[in-house]
Design an enzyme around this catalytic site. Structure first.
Site, short mmCIF file in Angstrom:
data_model
loop_
_atom_site.label_atom_id
_atom_site.label_comp_id
_atom_site.label_asym_id
_atom_site.label_seq_id
_atom_site.Cartn_x
_atom_site.Cartn_y
_atom_site.Cartn_z
N THR A 87 -84.45 52.29 -26.57
CA THR A 87 -84.46 51.07 -27.34
C THR A 87 -85.84 50.52 -27.61
OG1 THR A 87 -82.58 50.51 -25.91
CG2 THR A 87 -83.20 48.89 -27.51
N ASP B 268 -75.53 49.75 -25.44
CA ASP B 268 -75.54 48.28 -25.46
C ASP B 268 -76.28 47.69 -26.65
OD1 ASP B 268 -78.55 47.43 -24.35
OD2 ASP B 268 -77.84 49.42 -23.77
N THR C 43 -82.96 46.28 -22.64
CA THR C 43 -83.14 47.71 -22.65
C THR C 43 -82.91 48.25 -21.25
OG1 THR C 43 -84.83 49.44 -22.81
CG2 THR C 43 -85.62 47.22 -22.42
#
Lengths: 321, 325
Positions: B195, B226, B245
């Site tokens: 991320t 996520d 993250t």
């Protein structure tokens, strides 16, 4: 304390004029699913198993928008999604974009228990289902004549589900709330929450999504914290306009209010539904570790049922007059 | 109090043996992105525009795990996801399963602004991209030689470590790794910190957050993490903007991004206290990090794992870029 269970078959603009032939089968179905859940809890089945069992049953019933009876995408197909959460461990599983899996909620559970991931979608999820040997059928199994008609009507009226208070479209699309020809909106989802006498909680939600949705649209039902949430305080399953539930992180908010503000389940549920989300967009069922039940909604009605160990039970659609 | 603030990240969970040259490159990229954001803020750009702008830059650079340079699925392909949220009305947009869209964060924004939905995925999202005329490229564009090599190592490691919930016995994992550190079930040396993200509060006190990723190395095709989940990887409201993250499972179960805001809202915590609380108490055994800004111009970050690529800056001239504690 004691066990408690609540389930829903969707919240929305369910007109009071809903004819008996549309109302009774749904009430029967809610009663039937409630009995299954109550029986399971009485037999000491863990809440996680209970919510999966009840949601499987709701998915198989064509009167609700999940599994068989799912509403259709703008291409006339089904794309089903679901999520499940175990309050005790906070483990969760979710799936989206299913076309052939008979019970989305069970695949969500498998993702939770048998993969290193939480959420699988679309082709990858379908592939996984085949690998796992879960029951799959031709997509046509899920499609009902009612839903073909709903889609037709939605297209004729050029209706796209718009949260028009915050999504001003530039292309001049007419902003109209959808009312199907037979007056019943079929928004929402099915879901079940349960707690056993030891305070173990679980939640499960499953849906076909929004009528005439874009292919690939994901709603709130598979999103942990939005449509589904469970921890050691409560378990919540929400239904209504997915986009509003996502922005409002509805299921998580009920638990957060209990946890951080110390309010009761009922107060938290009412606050989230009536003060924190726009009217006409959401309903939810919730149970607390102490065995309480809340069923709140800001729509015209919500297909719902609940029961507690002390013998209380209820099956309803609209507010008690 | 007041004034704009910005934070960026390039992922949490960093190999302690990361060569110094790579560390330098990472810090330079973070600095460059911060400066891009700062420049936009000085020209009165809105928080929403700034987070999109900065994340686009991070996606275009192959160094971090998003857009070009994304981690690879078990099939050796790239599947990207992203989400963006505008704190002032809590509007949001998210995408998953992108294979040809050059800048996933911009498609997420289009979902928010130009579609009736909040989240589009896989072929439906790709179709929407084409209708919107966003820039698309071949999947190969996103794949780097580095990551092809990492995928191979991850597969070797995973034949021994498939269920990471089972503790590893001994240290041998066939990858020649001396360090037993793991993230998301992979040895840290083959884990691509998932991320990139950016959070901003602008001169008007409006917050926004954006997160983008290629996901977990060697993930199953179709795996959603996520980053595109509002409340988990991304969240913004009147009070703050948050981007997370790390281990996706921990972030989802902990509804991490929402948690920071909830603690501020319901317990009256200020930003740093909220971030510290969430990192300390809401991650169980999970490993993750996050960046956050508040509507009063504060910026904060926290992580409980080995390192997080990050940078932050505020209007009064403060600026910092870092990797380790």
């Amino acid at each position: 304390m004691g066990w408690a269970i609540a389930l829903h078959g969707g919240a929305g603009d369910i007109p009071f004029s809903l004819p008996p032939e549309r109302r009774q089968p749904r009430e029967e179905a809610l009663r039937h699913c409630l009995q299954i859940g109550v029986g399971a809890l009485q037999a000491n089945m863990p809440p996680l198993d209970v919510v999966e069992l009840v949601v499987r049953e709701l998915e198989d019933i064509p009167h609700f928008n999940a599994g068989r009876g799912s509403v259709l995408t703008n291409k006339g197909t089904v794309e089903m999604e679901a999520s499940i959460m175990d309050g005790r461990t906070k483990k969760c599983g979710a799936v989206s974009g299913l076309r052939t899996v008979v019970n989305a909620i069970s695949l969500a559970r498998l993702v939770m228990e048998k993969t290193p991931h939480i959420y699988l979608g679309f082709d990858g999820a379908e592939e996984y289902a085949k690998e796992q040997g879960v029951e799959t059928v031709d997509s046509s199994h899920f499609i009902t004549a009612e839903n073909v008609e709903r889609l037709q009507h939605a297209k004729e009226a050029s209706i796209v589900e718009i949260d028009y208070s915050t999504h001003p479209l530039q292309n001049g699309t007419k902003k109209v709330a959808p009312i199907a020809a037979n007056g019943d909106c079929q928004l929402g989802t099915v879901g079940c929450v349960a707690v056993d006498s030891k305070g173990n909680l679980a939640s499960a939600t499953s849906t076909g999504g929004l009528v005439n949705k874009m292919v690939g649209r994901i709603g709130d039902s598979p999103i942990i914290g939005a449509g589904t949430y469970a921890n050691d305080h409560c378990a919540v399953s929400a239904t209504g306009k997915g986009e509003a539930i996502i922005r409002g992180t509805v299921a998580r908010d009920v638990a957060a209010m209990m946890e951080f503000k110390g309010v009761s389940l009922m107060e938290a549920a009412d606050c989230v539904v009536h003060e924190r989300t726009p009217k006409g967009t959401v309903g939810l069922v919730a149970v607390s570790a102490a065995g309480e039940v809340a069923m709140s909604y800001n729509t015209t009605g919500m297909f719902r049922a609940c029961a507690t160990e002390d013998g209380y039970s209820e099956v309803a659609i609209w507010p008690a007059s | 109090m007041g004034g704009w603030a910005i934070a960026v990240h390039g992922g949490a969970g960093v190999d302690p043996n990361l060569p110094p040259q790579r560390q330098e490159e990472a810090k330079q990229l973070l600095t460059r992105c911060l400066n891009l954001g700062i420049s936009a803020l000085r020209s009165n750009a809105s928080a929403l525009d700034v987070v999109e702008l900065v994340v686009r830059e991070l996606e275009s650079d192959p160094l971090f795990n998003s857009g070009r340079g994304s981690a690879l699925t078990e099939k050796g392909t790239v599947e990207m996801e992203a989400s963006i949220m505008d704190g002032s009305k809590r509007r949001c947009g998210a995408v998953s399963g992108l294979t040809t869209v050059k800048n996933p964060i911009s498609l997420a924004r289009l979902v928010m602004d130009k579609s009736p939905h909040s989240y589009l995925a896989f072929s439906g999202a790709e179709e929407f991209a084409r209708k919107q005329g966003v820039e698309v490229v071949e999947n190969e564009y996103f794949i780097t030689a580095d990551n092809v090599g990492m995928l191979k190592l991850a597969k070797e490691a995973n034949t021994i470590l498939f269920d990471y919930r089972i503790p590893v016995a001994g240290g041998a994992c066939g990858v020649g790794v001396e360090n037993p550190l793991q993230m998301n079930g992979l040895p840290i040396s083959v884990y691509a910190p998932e991320t990139v993200g950016c959070v901003v509060v602008d001169g008007e006190g409006k917050c926004a957050a954006a997160t983008s990723t290629g996901g977990l190395m060697n993930k199953m095709s179709g795996r959603i993490g996520d980053s595109p989940l509002i409340g988990a990887g991304t969240y913004a409201c009147e009070l703050c903007g948050v981007s997370c993250t790390g281990e996706g499972e921990a972030i989802i179960r902990g509804t991490l991004a929402r948690e920071v805001a909830a603690v501020m809202e319901y317990k009256g915590f200020k930003l740093q206290a909220a971030v510290d609380f969430v990192i300390k108490h809401r991650l169980d055994q999970g490993k993750a990090g996050l960046i956050a800004v508040s509507n009063s111009g504060e910026v904060s970050y926290g992580f409980n794992c080995n390192g997080m690529f990050r940078g932050c800056a505020t209007e009064d001239g403060f600026m910092e870029v870092g990797i380790w504690e």
